[in-house]
Design a protein around this motif. Structure first.
Motif, mmCIF file in Angstrom:
data_model
loop_
_atom_site.group_PDB
_atom_site.id
_atom_site.type_symbol
_atom_site.label_atom_id
_atom_site.label_comp_id
_atom_site.label_asym_id
_atom_site.label_seq_id
_atom_site.Cartn_x
_atom_site.Cartn_y
_atom_site.Cartn_z
ATOM 1 N N THR A 12 0.808 -1.220 0.000
ATOM 2 C CA THR A 12 0.000 0.000 0.000
ATOM 3 C C THR A 12 0.841 1.271 0.000
ATOM 4 O O THR A 12 0.535 2.235 -0.715
ATOM 5 N N CYS A 13 1.902 1.298 0.769
ATOM 6 C CA CYS A 13 2.751 2.495 0.817
ATOM 7 C C CYS A 13 3.430 2.743 -0.523
ATOM 8 O O CYS A 13 3.600 3.899 -0.927
ATOM 9 N N GLY A 45 -4.697 -1.695 7.125
ATOM 10 C CA GLY A 45 -5.605 -2.171 8.153
ATOM 11 C C GLY A 45 -5.086 -3.189 9.139
ATOM 12 O O GLY A 45 -5.343 -3.079 10.339
ATOM 13 N N PRO A 46 -4.348 -4.206 8.715
ATOM 14 C CA PRO A 46 -3.948 -5.241 9.671
ATOM 15 C C PRO A 46 -3.164 -4.723 10.876
ATOM 16 O O PRO A 46 -3.239 -5.327 11.950
ATOM 17 N N MET A 47 -2.421 -3.593 10.741
ATOM 18 C CA MET A 47 -1.602 -3.135 11.860
ATOM 19 C C MET A 47 -1.655 -1.627 12.096
ATOM 20 O O MET A 47 -0.931 -1.109 12.927
ATOM 21 N N ASP A 48 -2.538 -0.932 11.394
ATOM 22 C CA ASP A 48 -2.580 0.525 11.397
ATOM 23 C C ASP A 48 -3.819 1.016 12.151
ATOM 24 O O ASP A 48 -4.941 0.911 11.642
ATOM 25 N N LYS A 49 -3.633 1.574 13.326
ATOM 26 C CA LYS A 49 -4.769 2.007 14.149
ATOM 27 C C LYS A 49 -5.499 3.214 13.573
ATOM 28 O O LYS A 49 -6.572 3.586 14.053
ATOM 29 N N ALA A 50 -4.949 3.824 12.533
ATOM 30 C CA ALA A 50 -5.638 4.927 11.869
ATOM 31 C C ALA A 50 -6.609 4.430 10.802
ATOM 32 O O ALA A 50 -7.414 5.204 10.292
ATOM 33 N N CYS A 51 -6.526 3.156 10.461
ATOM 34 C CA CYS A 51 -7.385 2.590 9.427
ATOM 35 C C CYS A 51 -8.734 2.183 10.004
ATOM 36 O O CYS A 51 -8.808 1.648 11.118
ATOM 37 N N THR A 62 -16.849 -0.658 6.709
ATOM 38 C CA THR A 62 -15.512 -1.059 6.246
ATOM 39 C C THR A 62 -15.523 -2.200 5.230
ATOM 40 O O THR A 62 -14.474 -2.583 4.724
ATOM 41 N N GLU A 63 -16.692 -2.738 4.942
ATOM 42 C CA GLU A 63 -16.767 -3.906 4.068
ATOM 43 C C GLU A 63 -16.033 -3.694 2.739
ATOM 44 O O GLU A 63 -15.371 -4.612 2.222
ATOM 45 N N THR A 64 -16.101 -2.495 2.188
ATOM 46 C CA THR A 64 -15.465 -2.225 0.893
ATOM 47 C C THR A 64 -13.948 -2.364 0.967
ATOM 48 O O THR A 64 -13.298 -2.690 -0.036
ATOM 49 N N LEU A 65 -13.366 -2.150 2.134
ATOM 50 C CA LEU A 65 -11.919 -2.281 2.282
ATOM 51 C C LEU A 65 -11.442 -3.719 2.066
ATOM 52 O O LEU A 65 -10.257 -3.953 1.810
ATOM 53 N N PHE A 66 -12.353 -4.665 2.162
ATOM 54 C CA PHE A 66 -12.005 -6.075 1.968
ATOM 55 C C PHE A 66 -12.229 -6.521 0.521
ATOM 56 O O PHE A 66 -12.030 -7.678 0.187
ATOM 57 N N PRO A 94 -7.565 -5.530 4.398
ATOM 58 C CA PRO A 94 -8.144 -4.185 4.361
ATOM 59 C C PRO A 94 -7.105 -3.065 4.325
ATOM 60 O O PRO A 94 -6.638 -2.581 5.355
ATOM 61 N N CYS A 95 -6.743 -2.659 3.121
ATOM 62 C CA CYS A 95 -5.769 -1.584 2.922
ATOM 63 C C CYS A 95 -6.285 -0.654 1.832
ATOM 64 O O CYS A 95 -7.013 -1.074 0.932
ATOM 65 N N ALA A 96 -5.866 0.616 1.902
ATOM 66 C CA ALA A 96 -6.295 1.570 0.883
ATOM 67 C C ALA A 96 -5.405 2.799 0.908
ATOM 68 O O ALA A 96 -4.687 3.056 1.875
#
Length: 206
Positions: A12-13, A45-51, A62-66, A94-96
């Motif tokens: 993602t980055c 998403g897996p490790m980012d508390k801002a997500c 959040t369903e769309t993130l998957f 879940p990443c974007a």
């Protein structure tokens, strides 16, 4: 040529950085509204508390993130501003990337109507300066709402490409010049504990 699913199906980055300088095309009433991407933010998403989907949190919102990579994730903040994100990495992760800022390249008259209800010639200096320098401003200019949440970025209504020639326009000479990328902490995520400091905000160096 449109960016393919493989473009989004990566770290993602890295995608957030590679999106800089690309063109976002939104077709409204047959008119291509084109923005050159100048600022992005990555959310992992897996490790980012801002997500929104931190630790695989799955809700109606959040369903769309998957969804598969190359899907548009659009949500509402503060009950009034929409934000456009590009889903990345494999489906189920879940990443974007959030679109934070851009520069108008085509369809400016329609974007001015969408933003301010007036023609480009009628905009004040303040309105011109702040035309597309924020996620909510971008969505309003492009007439994007939750109605477009979940649509594919691989279709004809909303997509990304490398060059304006890909949509029958001419790329300005200044857009072909090399640029440096600035990175730093994301904004508006004071709640995100250690994730506040992640340098996942990227922008084209002025």
């Amino acid at each position: 040529m449109k960016l393919s699913k493989l473009f989004y199906d990566r770290d993602t980055c890295q995608v957030a950085q590679d999106l800089l300088g690309k063109y976002l095309v939104r077709v409204q009433n047959g008119i291509p509204l084109v923005v050159r991407i100048q600022e992005t933010e990555a959310y992992v998403g897996p490790m980012d508390k801002a997500c929104h989907a931190y630790n695989y949190r799955r809700t109606a919102r959040t369903e769309t993130l998957f969804a598969p990579p190359g899907t548009a994730y659009i949500y509402l903040i503060y009950g009034m501003y929409h934000c456009l994100n590009f889903v990345t990495e494999p489906a189920g992760t879940p990443c974007a990337v959030l679109l934070r800022g851009g520069a108008a390249r085509a369809g400016i008259a329609q974007m001015a109507q969408n933003r301010y209800g007036r023609s480009p010639d009628e905009l004040t200096p303040y309105q011109r300066k702040n035309f597309l320098n924020g996620p909510g401003k971008l969505c309003k200019a492009l007439s994007l709402t939750k109605a477009q949440n979940g649509i594919s970025l691989l279709g004809d209504a909303l997509y990304l490409c490398d060059r304006l020639e890909d949509v029958g326009l001419v790329t300005p000479p200044e857009d072909t010049l090399p640029f440096d990328i600035l990175s730093g902490p994301r904004v508006g995520i004071d709640y995100a504990e250690e994730a506040v400091a992640f340098p996942w905000r990227y922008q084209i160096k002025p």
